[in-house]
Design an enzyme around this catalytic site. Structure first.
Site, PDB file in Angstrom:
ATOM      1  N   GLN A 180       0.822  -1.208   0.000  1.00  0.00           N
ATOM      2  CA  GLN A 180       0.000   0.000   0.000  1.00  0.00           C
ATOM      3  C   GLN A 180       0.857   1.260   0.000  1.00  0.00           C
ATOM      4  O   GLN A 180       0.475   2.281  -0.555  1.00  0.00           O
ATOM      5  CB  GLN A 180      -0.932   0.009   1.211  1.00  0.00           C
ATOM      6  CG  GLN A 180      -2.059  -1.000   1.106  1.00  0.00           C
ATOM      7  CD  GLN A 180      -2.881  -0.839  -0.163  1.00  0.00           C
ATOM      8  OE1 GLN A 180      -2.857  -1.683  -1.044  1.00  0.00           O
ATOM      9  NE2 GLN A 180      -3.606   0.258  -0.265  1.00  0.00           N
ATOM     10  N   HIS A 183       1.560   3.375  -3.160  1.00  0.00           N
ATOM     11  CA  HIS A 183       0.599   4.305  -3.749  1.00  0.00           C
ATOM     12  C   HIS A 183       1.166   5.718  -3.851  1.00  0.00           C
ATOM     13  O   HIS A 183       0.858   6.448  -4.790  1.00  0.00           O
ATOM     14  CB  HIS A 183      -0.680   4.350  -2.910  1.00  0.00           C
ATOM     15  CG  HIS A 183      -1.734   3.391  -3.380  1.00  0.00           C
ATOM     16  ND1 HIS A 183      -2.574   3.668  -4.428  1.00  0.00           N
ATOM     17  CD2 HIS A 183      -2.082   2.162  -2.934  1.00  0.00           C
ATOM     18  CE1 HIS A 183      -3.396   2.656  -4.616  1.00  0.00           C
ATOM     19  NE2 HIS A 183      -3.122   1.725  -3.728  1.00  0.00           N
ATOM     20  N   GLU A 248      -7.931   3.534   6.876  1.00  0.00           N
ATOM     21  CA  GLU A 248      -8.728   3.184   5.695  1.00  0.00           C
ATOM     22  C   GLU A 248      -8.812   1.663   5.533  1.00  0.00           C
ATOM     23  O   GLU A 248      -9.896   1.092   5.417  1.00  0.00           O
ATOM     24  CB  GLU A 248      -8.076   3.810   4.459  1.00  0.00           C
ATOM     25  CG  GLU A 248      -8.757   3.473   3.151  1.00  0.00           C
ATOM     26  CD  GLU A 248      -7.975   3.967   1.951  1.00  0.00           C
ATOM     27  OE1 GLU A 248      -8.567   4.031   0.863  1.00  0.00           O
ATOM     28  OE2 GLU A 248      -6.768   4.266   2.089  1.00  0.00           O
ATOM     29  N   HIS A 249      -7.660   1.006   5.486  1.00  0.00           N
ATOM     30  CA  HIS A 249      -7.598  -0.449   5.355  1.00  0.00           C
ATOM     31  C   HIS A 249      -6.993  -1.028   6.631  1.00  0.00           C
ATOM     32  O   HIS A 249      -5.948  -0.545   7.082  1.00  0.00           O
ATOM     33  CB  HIS A 249      -6.709  -0.877   4.185  1.00  0.00           C
ATOM     34  CG  HIS A 249      -7.068  -0.250   2.878  1.00  0.00           C
ATOM     35  ND1 HIS A 249      -6.373   0.819   2.355  1.00  0.00           N
ATOM     36  CD2 HIS A 249      -8.039  -0.546   1.992  1.00  0.00           C
ATOM     37  CE1 HIS A 249      -6.900   1.146   1.186  1.00  0.00           C
ATOM     38  NE2 HIS A 249      -7.919   0.346   0.944  1.00  0.00           N
ATOM     39  N   ASP A 282      -8.981  -4.112  -3.215  1.00  0.00           N
ATOM     40  CA  ASP A 282      -8.823  -3.037  -4.199  1.00  0.00           C
ATOM     41  C   ASP A 282      -9.260  -3.462  -5.593  1.00  0.00           C
ATOM     42  O   ASP A 282      -9.718  -2.636  -6.386  1.00  0.00           O
ATOM     43  CB  ASP A 282      -7.359  -2.592  -4.267  1.00  0.00           C
ATOM     44  CG  ASP A 282      -7.008  -1.568  -3.206  1.00  0.00           C
ATOM     45  OD1 ASP A 282      -7.926  -1.079  -2.525  1.00  0.00           O
ATOM     46  OD2 ASP A 282      -5.813  -1.241  -3.077  1.00  0.00           O
ATOM     47  N   HIS A 341     -46.071  29.442  10.327  1.00  0.00           N
ATOM     48  CA  HIS A 341     -46.137  28.006  10.581  1.00  0.00           C
ATOM     49  C   HIS A 341     -47.406  27.662  11.360  1.00  0.00           C
ATOM     50  O   HIS A 341     -48.101  26.688  11.067  1.00  0.00           O
ATOM     51  CB  HIS A 341     -44.912  27.557  11.390  1.00  0.00           C
ATOM     52  CG  HIS A 341     -43.657  27.431  10.584  1.00  0.00           C
ATOM     53  ND1 HIS A 341     -43.034  28.504  10.011  1.00  0.00           N
ATOM     54  CD2 HIS A 341     -42.899  26.344  10.274  1.00  0.00           C
ATOM     55  CE1 HIS A 341     -41.936  28.105   9.385  1.00  0.00           C
ATOM     56  NE2 HIS A 341     -41.839  26.786   9.527  1.00  0.00           N
TER      57      HIS A 341
END
Length: 364
Positions: A180, A183, A248-249, A282, A341
């Protein structure tokens, strides 16, 4: 073989989204006599999907965006992907969009693609939502366009957290962290472990793998600047630290992976046991890879079929219920000094309850 892989990934993602959609059920309930309240799931009319195709063409991006939007019932889903040659876009990215069910695809990239979809500059009406991954410029464009259109989420650099005990394979931990980290140079890669042996040995194993990893120039920088090893005393402390990180993961490489499924609360997606990994998620496993980063897992999940559906409510009441509800409403509006109202309620009290109240009351 590539077409088969893309078709398989698209099919599995749509299958999971379709099963999720089945559990989102319209309903209508009579909450009190004569008061009917209901909820409907209504698909968004137009979706714009951005499909990255630069240095790292994300072939599965269309599964997660185009495919899921079509399962949700969105009538028109556009996709934009950058020009990669004189002939047009990346062929595999375009085929991925095709098998995902895209209605129209355009070869245009970057922030101008997002603007074109938002303002209706592609021979189509403006979209209602923008989805899809991209670089920091794409993320900033989505942030600035949010409000004019909906967005999936504001994603930062991708993140991975591996939680490991003494049963974990150190080669696997390092491989999955670096997998990862490649990335980008700002992608956090974190290991929480209950094992001092793993904590002590992991840096050397990562350095060993970096010597042969083709993307080491990126992954190595990410590990150097954003890598962490957190040693904890117990599995319970690992849960607490994992929730604090809210990654995230999150890969669980422990003897009892489902303990974390039962006890962790803050994560984008969990990967339970050594057999699975973030790369599967992914690419082809079927769940969505568009997930919250930068701690956003504390308050949101990732992109899913429900993101393309509006949760719309409706109300219908009887003559008698209009009076019952109107009496309560009129009192509340008077305290709030919302006289317009209040008159909405009082009009119904006059019409359906025969009560001489409100601004339209007859003077005696």
């Amino acid at each position: 073989e590539l077409r088969l892989a893309l078709e398989t990934g698209a099919e599995r993602t749509k299958k999971f989204a379709a099963e999720t959609r089945k559990h989102l059920v319209d309903f209508e309930i009579e909450t009190t006599p004569g008061v009917l309240l209901g909820q409907k799931y209504v698909p968004i009319e137009r979706c714009g999907a951005y499909l990255p195709a630069g240095n790292f063409p994300i072939l599965a991006s269309a599964f997660m965006t185009v495919g899921v939007s079509k399962v949700a019932g969105v009538p028109m889903t556009l996709a934009c992907t950058p020009p990669m040659s004189a002939d047009g876009g990346n062929p595999a990215v375009l085929y991925s969009a095709y098998v995902s069910g895209v209605d129209r695809a355009f070869i245009v990239g970057g922030v101008q693609a997002l603007a074109a979809m938002t303002f209706g500059l592609l021979g189509e009406k403006p979209v209602d939502i923008l989805v899809g991954a991209g670089n920091a410029y794409v993320a900033e464009a989505k942030r600035q366009l949010f409000g004019r259109v909906g967005i999936d989420l504001l994603a930062g650099p991708t993140e991975i957290l591996v939680i490991a005990d003494e049963t974990a394979d150190i080669e696997m931990i390092a491989t999955d962290l670096l997998g990862q980290a490649e990335h980008g140079p700002t992608s956090p890669a974190i290991c929480i472990t209950t094992s001092r042996n793993i904590a002590d040995a992991l840096p050397a194993e990562i350095e060993r793998q970096l010597k042969v990893l083709p993307t080491a120039d990126v992954a190595g920088v990410a590990w150097r600047d954003y890598g962490e090893i957190i040693l904890v005393d117990s599995i319970d402390e690992a849960v607490k630290e994992g929730d604090r990180v809210a990654a995230e993961h999150v890969e669980i490489l422990t003897k009892e992976p489902r303990y974390f499924l039962q006890h962790m609360k803050n994560y984008g997606a969990l990967f339970l046991g050594p057999q699975t990994n973030v790369s599967y998620g992914d690419k082809v496993i079927g769940t969505n890879h568009t997930l919250p980063t930068l701690g956003a897992a504390r308050y949101t999940g990732g992109l899913w079929v429900g993101k393309f559906l509006k949760t719309c409510t409706y109300q219908e009441i009887s003559d008698a219920a209009a009076v019952t509800v109107g009496e309560y409403c009129s009192r509340l509006c008077a305290i709030e000094r919302f006289w317009g109202h209040k008159e909405q309620a009082d009009l119904r009290l006059r019409k359906y309850g025969g009560q001489n109240v409100g601004l339209g009351a007859k003077q005696e």
